[in-house]
Design an enzyme around this catalytic site. Structure first.
Site, PDB file in Angstrom:
ATOM      1  N   ASP A  92       3.937  -5.839  -9.082  1.00  0.00           N
ATOM      2  CA  ASP A  92       5.379  -5.893  -8.536  1.00  0.00           C
ATOM      3  C   ASP A  92       6.009  -7.205  -8.844  1.00  0.00           C
ATOM      4  O   ASP A  92       5.420  -8.081  -8.881  1.00  0.00           O
ATOM      5  CB  ASP A  92       5.564  -5.719  -7.142  1.00  0.00           C
ATOM      6  CG  ASP A  92       4.944  -6.433  -6.066  1.00  0.00           C
ATOM      7  OD1 ASP A  92       4.012  -7.136  -6.342  1.00  0.00           O
ATOM      8  OD2 ASP A  92       5.601  -6.795  -5.169  1.00  0.00           O
ATOM      9  N   GLU A 154       3.023  -7.503  -3.434  1.00  0.00           N
ATOM     10  CA  GLU A 154       2.684  -8.842  -2.912  1.00  0.00           C
ATOM     11  C   GLU A 154       4.015  -9.559  -2.708  1.00  0.00           C
ATOM     12  O   GLU A 154       4.086 -10.218  -1.613  1.00  0.00           O
ATOM     13  CB  GLU A 154       1.942  -9.418  -4.182  1.00  0.00           C
ATOM     14  CG  GLU A 154       1.385 -10.818  -3.785  1.00  0.00           C
ATOM     15  CD  GLU A 154       2.334 -11.967  -4.112  1.00  0.00           C
ATOM     16  OE1 GLU A 154       2.131 -13.142  -3.552  1.00  0.00           O
ATOM     17  OE2 GLU A 154       3.268 -11.903  -4.633  1.00  0.00           O
TER      18      GLU A 154
END
Length: 447
Positions: A92, A154
């Site tokens: 991500d 994250e």
């Protein structure tokens, strides 16, 4: 041999990185999460193509019942008795921010002067490519068991990380954990991250009126809430710029320092602006607390009128060095804010997230092996560095796997501009990162 294989494989790895960058896998809930799923699927295909057969896309619900983002877990067993290495990265990315600040579209990778530009090109899709590349380079000669954990959340604080570890503990257990989500010292010099600052944040609201009133009729005896908030914020640092909150700790100064001219260039400090705080630059970055205002809720200029704002809120971000307990740091910051209410204004503090700092043992077998691999790949010794940023999930890893050796390695460099506009990855450095990881896995297999 591994150097030649890495060189031959790198054109394909670069192409794979470009394909990943084109997927706008922003995990923030304000963005389309279908792209995060597409990113996970692309990573899964890369791992299958690198010779890993057991590849799954998994997620768990968080403590609030909300579903987590998709993570990729892949496993390739090693020979009997060989160590197992867990390779971590995240797929991500941060939101792109102001499109006008980018020289080229954030999700269209472009090379300029040996750097690949695009959101996620460095943080942390380059970390994924480091793992994929090492597997491709080693091929059938991989002598260790490998588990890959490519997280999908994250950049929003890993909200289901602890639950994911609990649900998949047996699959993720390893002797050595490589977290490819940090930085190197500079282009041409590798770094091994041995310390990370922790993180505390909170919101502080200053209120002075029940509702907005006319600034001409009532201004003077009453200060607006934005001015009062500014006065409160001004108490957080002393005349040198050091954090002035009682109860915060300071660690031992690092042995290396950051050249001031390099720091000013890397941080894009404007000419004439002074650096603040005392001590070496690296101590201010790694082993001392740092406190920033990262957001303010107040009347915008476009919507302003001749009224006194009744309330205003700031979000404060406090980075804490190893040795500082996050809960104690949060309590100290709260006490300071409540004890410095300007002119009797009502101060309300709302606690936010907390993340543990990290201090690695600097002379473990795994650390020595990593330093050797880095020196071989770069042709120069590595530097033990700290990181001013935070990776709070490392504390979760240590809590579940206390006997594992954790290596925090880097793909970034000081000019990568992770999280900012014009993020980029130095391609020459990425090739050396791939080689270093292949060397590391080969040496771990041979004991």
């Amino acid at each position: 041999m591994l150097r030649e294989r890495t060189s031959e494989a790198f054109a394909g790895l670069r192409s794979d990185l470009e394909a990943l960058v084109r997927i706008p896998s922003v995990s923030s809930p304000a963005f389309d999460q279908a792209h995060v799923q597409a990113s996970a699927e692309a990573v899964a295909e890369l791992l299958r193509g690198a010779g890993v057969d057991d590849v799954r896309i998994l997620s768990v619900d968080g403590p609030d019942g909300a579903p987590g983002r998709p993570a990729v877990v892949a496993r390739k067993p090693g020979p009997q008795g060989a160590p197992t290495v867990l390779l971590y990265a995240h797929h991500d990315v941060q939101p792109p921010g102001d499109a006008a600040a980018w020289l080229t579209p954030p999700f269209e990778p472009v090379e300029r002067d040996g750097r690949l530009y695009g959101r996620g090109a460095s943080d942390d899709k380059a970390g994924i490519i480091a793992h994929v590349g090492a597997l491709r380079v080693l091929g059938d000669e991989l002598g260790v068991g490998v588990t890959l954990f490519i997280e999908g959340e994250e950049e929003i604080g890993s909200p289901t990380f602890a639950q994911f570890l609990a649900a998949h503990r047996d699959e993720l257990e390893a002797d050595v954990i490589v977290v490819a989500d940090s930085s190197n010292w500079k282009v041409g010099t590798p770094g091994l991250t041995t310390s990370l600052r922790g993180l505390v944040d909170l919101d502080v609201e200053v209120a002075v009126l029940e509702h907005a009133v006319h600034s001409g009729m009532f201004g003077g005896p009453v200060l607006d809430a934005v001015t009062l908030l500014a006065r409160l914020i001004a108490t957080l640092h002393d005349e040198h710029g050091d954090v002035a909150v009682a109860g915060l700790v300071t660690g031992t100064p690092p042995e290396v320092d950051y050249d001031e001219a390099d720091f000013r260039a890397d941080a894009s400090v404007l000419p004439g602006a002074e650096l603040v705080g005392t001590g070496s630059i690296t101590s201010r970055l790694w082993t001392k607390p740092a406190l920033s205002v990262i957001g303010i809720d107040a009347t915008s200029v476009a919507h302003s009128s001749n009224t006194l704002a009744p309330s205003a809120t700031a979000r404060l971000s406090l980075r804490i060095p190893p040795g500082q307990d996050p809960a104690a740091a949060q309590a100290a910051l709260r006490a300071h804010l409540e004890g410095h209410a300007p002119f009797g204004a009502r101060v309300t503090v709302r606690d936010g997230e907390r993340g543990q700092p990290f201090q690695a043992p600097v002379d473990s077998d795994a650390m020595r092996t990593a330093r050797w691999a880095f020196a071989e790949a770069w042709g120069t010794p590595s530097v033990d560095i700290g990181l001013g940023g935070s990776i709070p999930f490392i504390a979760d890893l240590l809590g579940v796997f206390p006997d594992a050796a954790i290596l925090v390695t880097g793909v970034e460099d000081p000019d990568s501009r992770a999280h900012g506009a014009n993020e980029s990855q130095h391609l020459g450095e990425l090739e050396r990162v791939v080689l270093a990881e292949a060397l590391l896995l080969e040496r771990l297999a041979n004991g």
